[in-house]
Design a protein around this motif. Structure first.
Motif, mmCIF file in Angstrom:
data_model
loop_
_atom_site.group_PDB
_atom_site.id
_atom_site.type_symbol
_atom_site.label_atom_id
_atom_site.label_comp_id
_atom_site.label_asym_id
_atom_site.label_seq_id
_atom_site.Cartn_x
_atom_site.Cartn_y
_atom_site.Cartn_z
ATOM 1 N N PRO A 140 36.233 40.833 53.349
ATOM 2 C CA PRO A 140 36.638 41.191 54.707
ATOM 3 C C PRO A 140 35.492 41.085 55.700
ATOM 4 C CG PRO A 140 36.105 43.183 53.520
ATOM 5 C CD PRO A 140 35.936 42.045 52.539
ATOM 6 N N ASP A 141 35.848 41.226 57.000
ATOM 7 C CA ASP A 141 34.818 41.343 58.023
ATOM 8 C C ASP A 141 34.129 42.710 57.877
ATOM 9 O OD1 ASP A 141 37.243 42.477 58.733
ATOM 10 O OD2 ASP A 141 37.126 41.963 60.851
ATOM 11 N N MET A 142 33.005 42.862 58.505
ATOM 12 C CA MET A 142 32.182 44.088 58.426
ATOM 13 C C MET A 142 31.812 44.412 56.980
ATOM 14 S SD MET A 142 34.231 44.253 61.271
ATOM 15 C CE MET A 142 35.665 45.184 60.826
ATOM 16 N N LEU A 143 31.677 43.373 56.155
ATOM 17 C CA LEU A 143 31.471 43.606 54.723
ATOM 18 C C LEU A 143 30.170 44.377 54.434
ATOM 19 C CD1 LEU A 143 32.222 41.326 51.783
ATOM 20 C CD2 LEU A 143 29.867 42.039 52.065
ATOM 21 N N GLY A 144 29.074 43.976 55.076
ATOM 22 C CA GLY A 144 27.784 44.616 54.797
ATOM 23 C C GLY A 144 27.774 46.078 55.185
ATOM 24 N N SER A 145 28.321 46.387 56.366
ATOM 25 C CA SER A 145 28.326 47.798 56.799
ATOM 26 C C SER A 145 29.343 48.606 56.000
ATOM 27 C CB SER A 145 28.585 47.907 58.307
ATOM 28 O OG SER A 145 29.676 47.131 58.711
ATOM 29 N N LEU A 146 30.414 47.952 55.546
ATOM 30 C CA LEU A 146 31.403 48.638 54.695
ATOM 31 C C LEU A 146 30.742 49.087 53.384
ATOM 32 C CD1 LEU A 146 34.437 49.385 54.202
ATOM 33 C CD2 LEU A 146 34.707 47.104 53.195
ATOM 34 N N VAL A 147 29.970 48.191 52.793
ATOM 35 C CA VAL A 147 29.272 48.537 51.546
ATOM 36 C C VAL A 147 28.189 49.583 51.831
ATOM 37 C CG1 VAL A 147 27.879 47.628 49.637
ATOM 38 C CG2 VAL A 147 29.783 46.288 50.534
ATOM 39 N N TYR A 148 27.526 49.450 52.978
ATOM 40 C CA TYR A 148 26.444 50.374 53.375
ATOM 41 C C TYR A 148 26.910 51.831 53.377
ATOM 42 C CZ TYR A 148 22.377 51.931 56.126
ATOM 43 O OH TYR A 148 21.227 52.555 56.569
ATOM 44 N N VAL A 149 28.171 52.035 53.816
ATOM 45 C CA VAL A 149 28.686 53.418 53.895
ATOM 46 C C VAL A 149 29.506 53.792 52.658
ATOM 47 C CG1 VAL A 149 28.698 53.385 56.418
ATOM 48 C CG2 VAL A 149 30.806 52.807 55.178
ATOM 49 N N GLY A 150 29.509 52.939 51.648
ATOM 50 C CA GLY A 150 30.210 53.288 50.401
ATOM 51 C C GLY A 150 31.699 53.008 50.427
ATOM 52 N N GLY A 151 32.156 52.168 51.385
ATOM 53 C CA GLY A 151 33.586 51.867 51.474
ATOM 54 C C GLY A 151 34.039 50.759 50.537
ATOM 55 N N MET A 152 33.104 50.081 49.914
ATOM 56 C CA MET A 152 33.418 49.002 48.957
ATOM 57 C C MET A 152 32.253 48.959 47.968
ATOM 58 S SD MET A 152 33.927 44.966 49.912
ATOM 59 C CE MET A 152 34.873 43.856 48.892
ATOM 60 N N ALA A 153 32.577 48.827 46.691
ATOM 61 C CA ALA A 153 31.510 48.792 45.684
ATOM 62 C C ALA A 153 30.693 47.517 45.852
ATOM 63 C CB ALA A 153 32.110 48.848 44.286
ATOM 64 N N VAL A 154 29.384 47.643 45.703
ATOM 65 C CA VAL A 154 28.514 46.479 45.906
ATOM 66 C C VAL A 154 28.852 45.361 44.924
ATOM 67 C CG1 VAL A 154 26.591 47.361 44.481
ATOM 68 C CG2 VAL A 154 26.131 45.761 46.336
ATOM 69 N N GLU A 155 29.223 45.730 43.687
ATOM 70 C CA GLU A 155 29.551 44.708 42.681
ATOM 71 C C GLU A 155 30.776 43.898 43.123
ATOM 72 O OE1 GLU A 155 29.381 47.989 42.030
ATOM 73 O OE2 GLU A 155 27.425 48.091 41.035
ATOM 74 N N GLU A 156 31.764 44.604 43.685
ATOM 75 C CA GLU A 156 32.973 43.935 44.174
ATOM 76 C C GLU A 156 32.625 42.990 45.331
ATOM 77 O OE1 GLU A 156 37.223 45.094 46.279
ATOM 78 O OE2 GLU A 156 35.955 46.720 45.567
ATOM 79 N N ALA A 157 31.774 43.468 46.227
ATOM 80 C CA ALA A 157 31.390 42.653 47.391
ATOM 81 C C ALA A 157 30.615 41.405 46.941
ATOM 82 C CB ALA A 157 30.544 43.480 48.352
ATOM 83 N N LEU A 158 29.752 41.557 45.959
ATOM 84 C CA LEU A 158 28.952 40.414 45.497
ATOM 85 C C LEU A 158 29.829 39.345 44.852
ATOM 86 C CD1 LEU A 158 25.888 42.358 43.991
ATOM 87 C CD2 LEU A 158 25.922 40.985 46.106
ATOM 88 N N ASP A 159 31.010 39.737 44.386
ATOM 89 C CA ASP A 159 31.925 38.800 43.725
ATOM 90 C C ASP A 159 32.885 38.090 44.681
ATOM 91 O OD1 ASP A 159 31.213 38.612 41.114
ATOM 92 O OD2 ASP A 159 32.365 40.379 40.470
ATOM 93 N N VAL A 160 32.845 38.441 45.970
ATOM 94 C CA VAL A 160 33.747 37.798 46.943
ATOM 95 C C VAL A 160 33.417 36.308 47.026
ATOM 96 C CG1 VAL A 160 34.345 37.667 49.403
ATOM 97 C CG2 VAL A 160 34.109 39.901 48.292
ATOM 98 N N ARG A 161 34.460 35.497 47.142
ATOM 99 C CA ARG A 161 34.284 34.034 47.221
ATOM 100 C C ARG A 161 34.451 33.541 48.656
ATOM 101 N NH1 ARG A 161 32.362 31.490 42.523
ATOM 102 N NH2 ARG A 161 32.748 33.002 40.868
ATOM 103 N N ALA A 162 33.678 32.539 49.027
ATOM 104 C CA ALA A 162 33.742 31.983 50.382
ATOM 105 C C ALA A 162 35.038 31.216 50.588
ATOM 106 C CB ALA A 162 32.554 31.048 50.611
ATOM 107 N N VAL A 163 35.621 31.347 51.779
ATOM 108 C CA VAL A 163 36.860 30.616 52.053
ATOM 109 C C VAL A 163 36.604 29.123 52.162
ATOM 110 C CG1 VAL A 163 38.083 32.488 53.242
ATOM 111 C CG2 VAL A 163 36.668 30.924 54.575
#
Ligand code: GLV
Ligand code: MN
Ligand code: MN
Length: 419
Positions: A140-163
């Protein structure tokens, strides 16, 4: 007297110009925009430049596990949480030189102004840029700040694929050298967060108002639809026997506009991406991928829009004999900012003799993520012609100066608080 303090608008403008050279895109009529999609080579070069400026000011610079970069100037009272500001430096492919960039570089300018004038604050002050705010390459958008505040696990974010190229976010982050050692989510909860941003819309300019005190951000729903029909010969396949993924995508696109019209403002609805395959003049498309961006300030209404889209997909799939798969790319509820922080933006603007009005944000921002953990607000300044996500995006130098001065004094006020 710190009330007389002002940022150096010319220095800030020079940095905006310098960062704007990285990933620069030139239009036929002299427009100057940027293409710095998240974790691209241009994003890496932009990161290197801003990080070097942070280091040149002697700030303590950290890079976290999702690539957020935060620079901190110490306060005089030990143990106090920092006042934080910042935004993003990634852009959409056809972006401008101000969206996100202004908030980061104005935060840096605030710190340089304080350092230059020897102004100490009780609390530390931190300025950051967050990874992949735009979501144009990795959702999603705001991905870095979402992870920063604990709204998404970092492991999940690192696995996101580019469109675009299917690259894994974690691999791209490592490739550009920004998979940092600082843990994310952040162990530091800011005392307050304030973000300066261009309005990206027409309201301030139309009303000749310099400062927007942002009350909140509308809800955002992104869905990717993958339509599978059957590719076939365009000349020989009778109309009644087609399973045309292109037609289905077009019908849904028209339906998306109709949803916005039925619900009425402030509902907005956009199909921003459409890919047909095989994408040939004489072949009925067998596959289509499109994205739908729905936004509304009332979550119940946004849910209604989502339900109408789902119903449209069901009807079109049945009528055309295609299969439609729906994948949620981003879903954020509307956010209301902290009353006292909104009031502080208003009173600071008034104290500086600047016109100000309250307004909601139509665009997503890192501040909406930070508002999950600390009192937050935003400062808007006018966008010429209301244009953004466009290479012609422009904010006048006097509005850059005004917004940065408001940012300076909001930060100073919060950084003096010892409780
Ligand atoms: C981010 O810029 C968004 O609002 O899409
Ligand atoms: Mn932005
Ligand atoms: Mn943007």
């Amino acid at each position: 007297m710190t009330s007389d303090l002002r940022v150096d608008g010319a220095r800030l403008w020079e940095r905006i110009e310098a960062l704007g050279e990285i990933g620069a895109v030139h239009g036929p009529n002299g427009e100057r925009g940027c293409n710095r999609l998240a974790l691209s080579g241009a994003d890496a070069a932009g990161r290197d430049l801003v990080t070097s400026w942070m280091a040149d000011l002697g700030l303590d610079v950290t890079i976290d596990a999702i690539g957020n970069v935060v620079a901190t100037r110490a306060g005089t009272v030990p143990g106090l949480a920092p006042v934080m500001t910042g935004s993003h430096i990634d852009t959409v492919r056809t972006g401008g030189r101000f969206d996100g960039i202004l908030g980061v570089l104005a935060g840096l300018e605030v710190l340089e102004t304080l350092i230059q004038h020897g102004v100490e604050t009780s609390r530390p002050i931190a300025v950051g840029f967050f990874t992949d705010e735009e979501g144009a390459r990795f959702a999603p958008d705001m991905l870095g700040s979402l992870v920063y505040v604990g709204g998404m696990a970092v492991e999940e974010a690192l696995d996101v694929r580019a469109v675009d190229d299917g690259a894994r976010l974690g691999d791209e982050l490592a490739r550009i050298g920004y998979a940092g050692p600082t843990p994310c989510p952040s162990a530091v909860v800011p005392h307050a967060f304030v973000e300066l941003h261009i309005e990206q819309g027409p309201v301030l300019e139309r009303e000749d108002v310099t400062i927007g005190a942002v009350t909140g951000v509308q809800g955002i729903s992104w869905t990717q639809l993958t339509i599978v029909g059957q590719s076939a010969h365009a000349g020989t396949t009778p109309m009644g026997l087609r399973h045309d993924a292109g037609y289905a995508a077009a019908a849904i696109t028209v339906g998306v506009r109709a949803i916005a019209r039925r619900i009425a403002a402030p509902q907005v609805a956009t199909v921003g991406r459409l890919e047909l395959s095989p994408d040939l003049v004489n072949v009925v498309p067998g596959r289509a991928v499109l994205t739908v961006d729905l936004r509304h300030s009332d979550d119940a209404v946004l849910r209604q829009a989502e339900a109408e889209l789902e119903e449209d997909c069901r009807r079109v799939a049945e009528h055309e004999g295609v299969v439609i798969d729906r994948q949620s790319l981003a879903r954020f509820a509307p956010v209301s900012f902290d009353d006292s922080m909104i009031e502080l933006v208003e009173s600071t603007a008034a104290g500086l003799g600047l016109s100000c009005r309250r307004m909601p944000s139509g665009a997503g921002h890192d501040a909406q993520m930070l508002s999950r953990v600390c009192p937050t607000s935003m400062i808007f300044v006018p966008s010429v012609g209301g244009l953004s996500h466009n290479i012609a995006e422009l904010t006048e130098p006097e509005h850059v100066q005004a917004g940065a001065d408001v940012l300076l004094h909001v930060i100073l006020e919060k950084a003096r608080e010892t409780r």
